[in-house]
Design a protein around this motif. Sequence first.
Motif, PDB file in Angstrom:
ATOM      1  N   PHE A   6       1.061  -1.335  -0.058  1.00  0.00           N
ATOM      2  CA  PHE A   6      -0.240   0.176  -0.243  1.00  0.00           C
ATOM      3  C   PHE A   6       0.866   1.134  -0.189  1.00  0.00           C
ATOM      4  O   PHE A   6       1.875   1.275   0.713  1.00  0.00           O
ATOM      5  N   LEU A  52       0.376  -2.289   5.184  1.00  0.00           N
ATOM      6  CA  LEU A  52      -0.590  -1.529   5.406  1.00  0.00           C
ATOM      7  C   LEU A  52      -0.934  -0.806   6.735  1.00  0.00           C
ATOM      8  O   LEU A  52      -1.361   0.494   6.980  1.00  0.00           O
ATOM      9  N   ASP A  56      -1.392   2.902   6.908  1.00  0.00           N
ATOM     10  CA  ASP A  56      -2.449   3.853   7.946  1.00  0.00           C
ATOM     11  C   ASP A  56      -1.497   4.729   8.477  1.00  0.00           C
ATOM     12  O   ASP A  56      -2.311   6.011   8.504  1.00  0.00           O
ATOM     13  N   CYS A  73      -4.091   0.786  -2.790  1.00  0.00           N
ATOM     14  CA  CYS A  73      -3.595  -0.319  -2.749  1.00  0.00           C
ATOM     15  C   CYS A  73      -2.623  -0.581  -3.812  1.00  0.00           C
ATOM     16  O   CYS A  73      -2.759   0.039  -5.230  1.00  0.00           O
ATOM     17  N   ILE A  80      -8.926   3.500   0.239  1.00  0.00           N
ATOM     18  CA  ILE A  80      -9.192   2.481   0.773  1.00  0.00           C
ATOM     19  C   ILE A  80      -9.472   3.370   1.516  1.00  0.00           C
ATOM     20  O   ILE A  80      -8.421   4.232   2.606  1.00  0.00           O
ATOM     21  N   ARG A  82     -10.066   4.178   5.670  1.00  0.00           N
ATOM     22  CA  ARG A  82      -8.745   3.614   6.871  1.00  0.00           C
ATOM     23  C   ARG A  82     -10.428   3.519   7.536  1.00  0.00           C
ATOM     24  O   ARG A  82     -11.020   3.939   8.182  1.00  0.00           O
ATOM     25  N   ARG A 102      -6.002  -7.550   0.834  1.00  0.00           N
ATOM     26  CA  ARG A 102      -6.001  -6.927   1.542  1.00  0.00           C
ATOM     27  C   ARG A 102      -6.691  -4.944   1.626  1.00  0.00           C
ATOM     28  O   ARG A 102      -7.214  -4.776   2.846  1.00  0.00           O
ATOM     29  N   ALA A 103      -6.666  -5.020   0.345  1.00  0.00           N
ATOM     30  CA  ALA A 103      -7.446  -4.363  -0.028  1.00  0.00           C
ATOM     31  C   ALA A 103      -9.181  -4.433  -0.065  1.00  0.00           C
ATOM     32  O   ALA A 103     -10.029  -4.102   0.125  1.00  0.00           O
TER      33      ALA A 103
END
Length: 110
Positions: A6, A52, A56, A73, A80, A82, A102-103
């Motif tokens: 990411f 991620l 974040d 992503c 994304i 959060r 993971r998105a």
Amino acid sequence: MEEPGFRVLLTSAGDRKMDAVRAIRTITGLSLWNSRLLLDRAPVAVTGPRWLEATDEAARLLEDAGAHATVVCDWCDRTITRGAGLLDPAPCKGPWPADACRASCPPAAG
């Protein structure tokens, strides 16, 4: 299978530009001058592919400094949202299964 990365996209500088420059310096390790140049180029990627959790945190630092940032992503270029739960319920646009992207799915709690 390779984990998706990411990246943090700085979308705008906001009103507190010096705070945003300091946040960019903290995230990237760039000099004051280069951090200011990066801020002036918004929208621009501030980080390369990272986990991620790291992106974040970087996006949170930028937002706390008054800048506007999003997490994107690397697999499917989706923005994304959060927070907890499904990150983006839409199917992955990349060649990977949706349960691996993971998105689409939050990381497993460990």
